[in-house]
Design a protein around this motif. Structure first.
Motif, short mmCIF file in Angstrom:
data_model
loop_
_atom_site.label_atom_id
_atom_site.label_comp_id
_atom_site.label_asym_id
_atom_site.label_seq_id
_atom_site.Cartn_x
_atom_site.Cartn_y
_atom_site.Cartn_z
N GLU A 186 0.84 -1.18 0.00
CA GLU A 186 0.00 0.00 0.00
C GLU A 186 0.88 1.24 0.00
O GLU A 186 1.87 1.30 0.73
CB GLU A 186 -0.91 0.00 1.24
N ASP A 188 1.18 4.93 0.99
CA ASP A 188 0.64 6.03 1.77
C ASP A 188 1.31 7.28 1.26
O ASP A 188 2.54 7.34 1.21
CB ASP A 188 1.00 5.87 3.24
N ALA A 189 0.53 8.25 0.88
CA ALA A 189 1.19 9.44 0.34
C ALA A 189 0.36 10.67 0.59
O ALA A 189 -0.87 10.60 0.72
CB ALA A 189 1.43 9.28 -1.16
N PHE A 199 4.92 13.56 1.34
CA PHE A 199 5.27 12.41 2.17
C PHE A 199 4.79 11.17 1.45
O PHE A 199 3.69 11.15 0.92
CB PHE A 199 4.57 12.56 3.52
N GLU A 201 5.28 6.71 1.57
CA GLU A 201 5.97 5.50 2.02
C GLU A 201 5.17 4.27 1.60
O GLU A 201 4.00 4.38 1.24
CB GLU A 201 6.20 5.52 3.54
N GLN A 203 3.91 0.51 2.64
CA GLN A 203 3.69 -0.47 3.69
C GLN A 203 3.25 -1.74 3.01
O GLN A 203 2.38 -1.70 2.15
CB GLN A 203 2.56 -0.01 4.63
N ASP A 229 12.57 -2.56 5.66
CA ASP A 229 13.18 -1.74 6.69
C ASP A 229 12.73 -2.20 8.06
O ASP A 229 13.52 -2.50 8.94
CB ASP A 229 12.78 -0.29 6.43
N ASP A 230 11.44 -2.26 8.23
CA ASP A 230 10.91 -2.61 9.53
C ASP A 230 9.87 -3.70 9.31
O ASP A 230 9.04 -3.59 8.43
CB ASP A 230 10.27 -1.38 10.16
N VAL A 231 9.96 -4.74 10.10
CA VAL A 231 9.06 -5.86 9.86
C VAL A 231 8.39 -6.27 11.17
O VAL A 231 8.92 -6.07 12.25
CB VAL A 231 9.83 -7.08 9.32
N SER A 232 7.23 -6.86 11.03
CA SER A 232 6.67 -7.55 12.18
C SER A 232 6.10 -8.86 11.68
O SER A 232 5.63 -8.95 10.56
CB SER A 232 5.59 -6.71 12.86
N PHE A 233 6.19 -9.85 12.54
CA PHE A 233 5.91 -11.20 12.08
C PHE A 233 4.76 -11.83 12.83
O PHE A 233 4.50 -11.50 13.98
CB PHE A 233 7.14 -12.09 12.31
N LYS A 413 -3.32 5.25 2.37
CA LYS A 413 -3.89 6.57 2.68
C LYS A 413 -3.27 7.53 1.69
O LYS A 413 -2.23 8.14 1.96
CB LYS A 413 -3.55 6.95 4.11
#
Lengths: 418, 1072
Positions: A186, A188-189, A199, A201, A203, A229-233, A413
């Protein structure tokens, strides 16, 4: 911890209550309903409300309020996260989370809530553990149950509950073994009125649908894991393997689940797939205005942009619109002042355009500000960050699974300021 | 009394008939809500003919309790419940639960419902439980009737039933059963099933809330459960600890390291609770890590202690700060949880770092917190609040992510204002222009409340950053011509505050604002303008009196706040310019004197006395000018989140900014760390299992078909640590006699360990085996994360069973296959610092499995075995073998177990009897065989219910070792001890591809289970292992020489094994 739960519909009726400790009178909800009255939009109701004897923590989801009553200190996120899990569980069991569905299955929902918390502390929140204890309804089962008098309630402790892999039950069996992964990104801008990116990015999320027999051990690797860059599992993913080798190694839950979410390195410039040419003018006299919108493809990597939907929140004084769309159709809701233009597929040869006049409340001053546009879009077969799955390997089982990866890019967004 | 939910016509008719009964309206005592009419009581008895006797007692009790009763609502439900058809009862209960869910009162059905508490139907029973828990408090006497059922269920062999009985029993809030509850909790706390123990931890809290006097007893149970090693229990017991005795921090000491180590594997909700408890704990036990870079702290401390304690302060300054290893352990073990999908877990780790980590490490949580902003609106709200608090103290942490806090028009109002707050906090000289540009967009927002908030934010930026004050002020003045009143009003208020800070050259702005007074209606703004003009009336001498004139005209219709400021203005003008304004002031004071608001009357009276000189107030009026026109300090514009950090981040108290009940303060760091050794855990010697526990174990087995599964699950997490033989003893077929058996076997055990003799090995089949193995392509490397090591090292040291944080490992190491160890590898990796390692995981696990029993000879039962090369769970000196059994026949095979074995002394840890195996089903089990360091085959019988098959497992010599990691130095030292007879060597020609280190290592590892020793020389490769049974060291050296020659040297006490291995290696390395 969580003392009671009330489900409240948009008109303020409490249609389900569950208490895990002593009974709390539903009059406690009055504080909440008062706050609900005050807020213009249900979204604006503060999630945490403090009353003389209780604290109310609520979430608003699928047009329903899940309102929990707390008596002592507890991390608010703990409660919020749990309430969302409840909503997800209902969705998972019954296909949707709505007042009618809950009312139709009130006993089962009640039983589920009973299993999910003990004395206000979560007991079983893993979907597959719950499904072994209380089997989700299917048409076949309901027929069988009425004929034989058997029930949806399991009598064994789910195997997952005790093992270190609570997310998977033992003895899964499929005739067709398949594993599908959807990489959904997605964007987001925020773009300013000149089209410059304020802005942006990306996701992403990897959704999986794994239907494999036995205890498969999967390894998913990416061509370019450095992008992430940043992950969650999901808890099944072995963090150490990721740390050292940048591969996802896991024993999957059975069925659909979110394997990981990620954020793409901010240094990489984000490709913005569409541009919008817009002009909105209000006449000095204050009686009307003109709107002209054109949407076109920008950086699409040669793919078609589909499902384009433009939403404009008009100033309060705009009474009605009279527009002409060269492609797609538009609606204007006078109550919420929202203009929705459903474009569909973008054709680079013939750019869709929406233009026409706006009529304003007579006598009202000319609107000070311009509205902002929210754009929704979809690009199939493209992960806009360039992320690519390299391969999927399976260990621990002998059969050959069918594997598939799908990429899709969506607007998150995505906002254009006019 | 009218049928409320009559669904059928009959029901309505029935109720109408009942209404005619004479006993209508005869309410008995409120406690004994009558439920059974004479007639329905009768049917109830009839229906129970088919029910168990205990249900009979309940019914007879019920009927004797109250026979005269009135018909009430829900009679149809009552009738359904008393019917003897299960389906009708179920239907009735479902409807009743539906009523409860809707919040309707169904208490009058209590007697009818409670009868079904002992029902066989699980769903019915559960629904009855739900009902009981809801109404037991109201109907205490009747509720007591159900207690015996629960007491019986507490002894049920099925753990689910035991657990749910305890859940319900403890949820019945009837004070009279407190002793029963207490007993049940104590018993459940030592239950074999971690699930039941978890339930007992929950029950502790319930009992405590029912009767706080039980605290002391409950603390005992908590203390016991805290020692539990099951991840399932950890979260719940810490929750109980927090609720019952958070002040007993001493209970945590011994469990601290274990909790830290278990943390990753605890379920997510438990993680949150444990982390927040550990945060509190750490603040009491460790010294502050903030000294070194926390210059500010240092200074304030110095000032305070300057006079008397200078010397000690110097001491602490000289001593560099070193972090307690336990403190570090906590930080390290929580870090991976930042990647959790559960937002509450991420937040709790973030707060832990905020409160405990050295300043320079806190920023690792930033990224994760920003990630949470993508989550649900409510999550955003809480996270933004916490970021707001953090960003006041540590701008740098979030500055790189500034754009993530940009506001979207679709955000909810409270989200917008929080983002604004954060952006303001983040503003500094470098980024202010970007932020102001962004703010300009917000000011134009349709959401006027938000626009007003932005103006305040601009005001704060202007005061905080002096470079932009003028820019901001000009911008705000431009806003004064905005069409929207709220925007203008807010600007006026903010400008007022800004001007006050530097009033010198801004008379233009004041004049401009004076003009606004004609149009603006918002009272706060009007009041602000009046105050400004009054305060700086000497700068605008011409305009001020005119403004006063206008205000005098409209005085009566103004709001109170404006009136007060008008009086103020009048007074100030009277003092500075009495010539022009004397009359006006008089007039205003007169108006004020008769105002309806007493504040205004009061103020007017005070001002009159102060400024108008008369004989009474002579002294004070001299100072009137100094009182009214004193220079006033500029207001400080600061964040609403300024003081929030007095609450622990992430808590409810932080969110509502008041102390919530039950909030536990975070203590300050102690100046001197308390004794660290309290956290040391002594190694507990394995305790022999008490026979009663053994029998308890056997009870579980029948109710779960793959019984071996459950057993191996329970045992390891036993509070009393089981020595290896504990598990072994349960494997026999005859449950009854197992008690004796276990003791006999354990005595055997001790004998054996003392007399470990070497046995000659038969080398018959080895050649063939080797060939088979070598066919396996070496690149088919089994994916083994290296970090299992931890776990194995523990396994092979008999006395380290109690290694910290070990409970979970044993749970993993499972029932069916050692491959399962892979499931949660990260689990082990974090224990590195805790246990000193010697044995490493196998570098290579052969996937090749060997035939144990062909399906033709096995009459449909096929078996294959495989060496897992893992240390055996059951006993460290056994070799673990994995056997997969498949039923290829068309009928179900029952009771698969191991029968007689030969040689007679052969020690096998059998798998538990497999009750049945469906056609085409297969099952993998693991067993341990003590080969006694010989390659002699283990022969035993594999039995089904009908047949017995003799089978044999033949190990290759390489499978009898366990890999060991050691340093090169140690290797040499060991090698020095094993010279002469203990050494054998051979020179071979190696093939070209084996000359580089990787393929060579792989070949050797494939051949024997040895670990690679890091070597300083390129051409020398060293490997180390030890024999499984006696633990004798095995050292392998491969030295590559010129022209593809190589010397293999093997040093080991077990020279027979050494020479066998040498032969195998020679073959392997010379092979293409």
């Amino acid at each position: 911890m969580i003392h009671s739960l009330f489900l409240v519909n948009p008109s303020g009726d409490i249609f389900l209550e569950k208490h895990w400790k002593s009974v709390v009178s539903r009059s406690v909800c009055d504080y909440f309903l008062e706050a609900r009255e005050k807020a213009l939009d249900p979204e604006d109701v503060p999630p945490v409300i403090s009353t003389p004897h209780h604290y109310l923590i609520s979430i608003y989801r699928d047009k329903l309020f899940f309102l929990s009553v707390i008596q002592t200190e507890v991390p608010p996120l703990f409660v919020i996260e749990f309430l969302h899990r409840v909503a997800e569980m209902i969705q998972d069991y019954f296909g949707e989370c709505s007042e009618t569905v809950i009312k139709d299955n009130v006993v089962m929902v009640y039983e589920l809530l009973e299993e999910m918390l003990d004395n206000g502390f979560p007991l079983a929140t893993e979907s597959n553990v719950l499904k072994e204890m209380i089997r989700p309804p299917t048409i076949l089962r309901s027929v069988v149950n009425t004929l034989t008098g058997s029930s949806n309630v399991g009598d064994k402790l789910p195997t997952g509950q005790l093992s270190t892999i609570p997310w998977r039950r033992a003895g899964v069996k499929y005739t067709n073994n398949e594993a599908y992964f959807d990489v959904v990104e997605e964007i987001d801008a925020i773009l300013d009125r000149t089209g410059t990116t304020v802005f942006a990015e990306i996701q992403g999320v990897v959704e999986a649908c794994v239907k494999l027999s036995g205890m498969p051990d999967l390894t998913l690797s990416f061509m370019n894991p450095r992008l992430l860059d940043d992950v969650s599992f999901h808890p099944c993913v072995r963090y150490k393997r990721w740390e050292s080798e940048r591969v996802l190694s896991f024993i999957p839950p059975d069925g659909n689940f979110t394997l990981m979410t990620y954020h793409v390195n901010a240094q990489n410039l984000v490709a913005i797939p569409v541009y919008v040419k817009h002009s909105i003018n209000f006449f000095e006299s204050g009686s009307g205005g003109r709107l002209d919108l054109t949407v076109g493809p920008k950086q699409t990597m040669g793919k078609t942009v589909e499902g384009v939907l433009v939403t404009v929140h008009m100033p309060k004084t705009v009474l009605s619109v009279s527009l002409n769309a060269t492609q797609g159709s538009y609606t204007y809701d006078n109550a919420t002042k929202v203009l929705v233009w459903d474009i569909g597929k973008l054709n680079p040869q013939k750019l869709p355009n929406l233009r026409g006049s706006l009529s304003l409340q007579t006598g009202a001053p000319k609107p000070e500000e311009n509205p902002s546009l929210n754009i929704d879009l979809k690009i199939q077969q493209l992960a806009i960050s360039g992320l690519k799955v390299n391969r999927l390997d399976m260990f621990g089982e002998k059969y050959k699974p069918f594997k598939g990866v799908k990429y899709i890019t969506k607007a998150g967004k995505f906002q254009v300021r006019m | 009394m009218v049928q409320r939910r009559g669904t059928t016509v009959e029901a309505i008719v029935a109720s109408l008939q009942l209404l005619k009964l004479p006993c209508l309206g005869n309410k008995s005592s409120p406690r004994m809500e009558p439920g059974i009419t004479a007639s329905s009581g009768g049917t109830g008895l009839d229906s129970d003919r088919c029910v168990e006797p205990r249900q009979m007692e309940i019914v007879s009790l019920l009927t004797s309790v109250d026979m005269s009763s009135s018909p009430t609502r829900n009679d149809d439900l009552k009738e359904m419940l008393e019917n003897n058809k299960e389906s009708l009862k179920l239907e009735a209960m479902k409807r009743i639960v539906g009523l409860i869910a809707k919040g309707k009162n169904a208490s009058e059905l209590f007697p009818a419902v409670v009868k079904n508490v002992a029902s066989k139907n699980i769903e019915l029973k559960k629904l009855v439980y739900v009902y009981l828990v809801r109404y037991a408090e109201e109907q205490q006497d009747l509720a007591l009737l159900s207690i015996s059922t629960f007491q019986r269920a507490l002894k049920d062999p099925n753990q689910l039933i035991r657990a749910s009985a305890l859940r319900v029993l403890s949820s019945i809030r009837v004070p009279i059963i407190i002793p029963i509850m207490m007993l049940a909790i104590k018993e459940a706390a030592s239950d074999m099933s971690p699930y039941v123990r978890k339930t007992s931890a929950h029950a502790i809290q319930k009992l405590y809330s029912l009767d706080p006097d039980q605290k002391e007893h409950l603390i005992e149970v908590i203390e016991k459960l805290l020692k539990d090693k099951s991840t399932l229990v950890a979260g719940s017991v810490v929750m109980a600890f927090e609720e019952v005795c958070p002040e007993r921090i001493d209970l945590i000491h011994k469990n601290y390291r274990k909790l830290c180590n278990l943390l990753v594997d605890v379920e997510e909700w438990g993680q949150v609770v444990i982390i927040s408890m550990l945060t509190r704990y750490a603040r009491t036990q460790f010294t502050s890590p903030w000294r070194e870079d926390g210059v500010f702290d240092e200074n304030s401390e110095r000032a305070f202690y300057e006079s008397d304690e200078e010397k000690t302060r110097d001491d602490t300054e000289i001593k560099p700060y070193t972090m307690d290893p336990d403190h570090r352990l906590l930080l390290r073990n929580t870090k991976p949880l930042l990647q959790s999908r559960n937002t509450a877990v991420v937040m709790s780790v973030a707060q832990l770092y905020w409160h405990l980590a050295p300043r320079n490490e806190v920023s690792i949580v930033t990224k994760s917190l920003v990630r949470l902003l993508r989550s649900h609106r409510e999550v955003q709200y809480i996270v933004l609040q916490n970021i707001a608090t953090m960003s006041i103290q540590r701008k740098g942490m979030f500055e790189p992510y500034m754009k993530s806090f940009y506001v979207r028009s679709t955000d909810a109002t409270h989200i917008k204002s929080l983002k604004l707050e954060i952006l303001t906090n983040l503003a500094n000289e470098a980024n202010i222009s970007t932020i102001l540009r962004e703010f300009q967009t917000y000011v134009k927002s349709q959401d006027k409340q938000f626009a007003a908030g932005t103006i305040q934010a601009i005001g704060r930026c202007a005061t905080n950053i002096s470079e932009v004050t003028d820019t901001c002020l000009n911008g705000l003045v431009l806003l004064l011509s905005n069409r929207d009143e709220t925007v203008v009003a807010e600007s006026v208020v903010v400008i007022k505050k800004l001007l006050q800070a530097q009033p010198s050259q801004h008379s233009d702005i004041i004049k401009h604002m004076a003009k606004l007074l004609d149009n603006i209606t918002v009272s706060m703004a009007r009041a602000s303008i009046l105050w400004l003009i009054g305060e700086y009336c000497e700068r605008v001498p011409k305009i001020a009196p005119d403004v006063l004139r206008k205000m005098a005209k409209s005085f009566t219709s103004e709001e109170d706040i404006v009136k007060l400021q008008t009086v103020n203005l009048a007074a100030k003008l009277y003092l500075t310019n009495s010539k022009q304004t004397k009359l006006l002031t008089q007039y205003i004071l007169n108006l004020g004197k008769y105002d309806q608001n007493y504040d205004i009357r009061d103020r007017t009276r005070f001002i009159r006395q102060l400024i108008v000189p008369n004989e009474k107030s002579g002294a004070l009026s001299k100072y009137a000018r100094r009182i009214l026109l004193a220079p006033k300090p500029a207001p400080v514009l600061e964040s609403a989140y300024k003081d929030r950090d007095r609450y622990q981040l992430g808590t409810l108290s932080h969110t509502i900014n008041t102390k919530a009940s039950g909030y536990l303060e975070l203590s300050d760091w102690p100046a001197v760390a308390p004794d660290q050794s309290v956290r040391n855990v002594e190694v507990i010697e394995p305790v022999r299992i008490h026979p009663s526990i053994c029998t308890a174990l056997f009870h579980f087995c029948p109710d779960s078909p793959p019984s071996f599964f459950h057993i191996s699950c329970y045992c390891p997490s036993l509070p009393v640590l089981l020595p290896g033989e504990g598990v072994g003893s349960i494997t026999g077929e005859d449950w009854e006699s197992d008690e004796d058996k276990s003791s006999s076997q354990s005595s055997e055990e001790s004998e054996k360990s003392s007399s470990q003799s070497e046995k000659s090995s038969s080398e018959s089949d080895i050649e063939q085996k080797k060939k088979k193995k070598m066919k396996k392509p070496p690149q088919k490397k089994n994916v083994k994360p290296p970090n299992k090591d931890r776990y194995q090292s523990v396994m092979c040291k008999p006395n380290s069973w109690v290694g910290p944080g070990f409970g979970a490992c044993v749970c993993v190491c499972d029932f069916s296959s050692c491959r399962m160890n892979l499931l949660r590898p990260h689990l082990f990796s974090r224990r590195l610092s805790v246990v000193i390692s010697c044995v490493s995981g196998p570098a290579f696990v052969p996937e090749k499995s060997h035939n144990l029993l062909h399906r033709m000879t096995g009459k449909g039962l096929a078996a294959q075995y495989q060496f897992t090369r893992q240390p055996c769970l059951y006993q460290p000196n056994m070799v673990s073998v994995q056997i997969s059994l498949t039923n290829t026949s068309d009928h179900r095979l029952e009771q698969i177990h191991i029968g007689e074995r030969s040689p007679a002394g052969l020690k096998i840890h059998c798998f538990n009897t497999i009750e049945f195996l469906e056609p085409d089903a297969s099952v993998t089990v693991s067993m341990g065989i003590d080969f006694n360091d010989s390659t002699q085959a283990a022969n035993f019988q594999l039995c089904t219910k009908e047949d017995q098959f003799s089978v044999s497992i033949q190990p290759a010599v390489g499978d009898l070792f366990l890999a060991v990691t050691m340093t090169e130095q140690d290797f040499r030292k060991e090698q020095g001890k094993l010279q002469g007879m203990n050494e054998c060597s051979a020179t071979i020609t190696v093939t070209a591809e084996n000359t580089s280190s990787q393929p060579l290592n792989r070949r050797v590892a494939a051949m024997a289970n040895v670990g690679v020793v890091p070597s300083g020389q390129d051409n020398v490769h060293r490997f180390a292992g030890k024999t499984a049974c006696s633990g004798a060291v095995l050292l392998v050296t491969v030295e590559l020489r010129e022209s593809s020659a190589a010397v293999i040297t093997i040093n080991t006490e077990k020279s027979v094994m050494g020479s066998m291995l040498l032969r195998d290696l020679k073959k392997s390395l010379a092979q293409a």
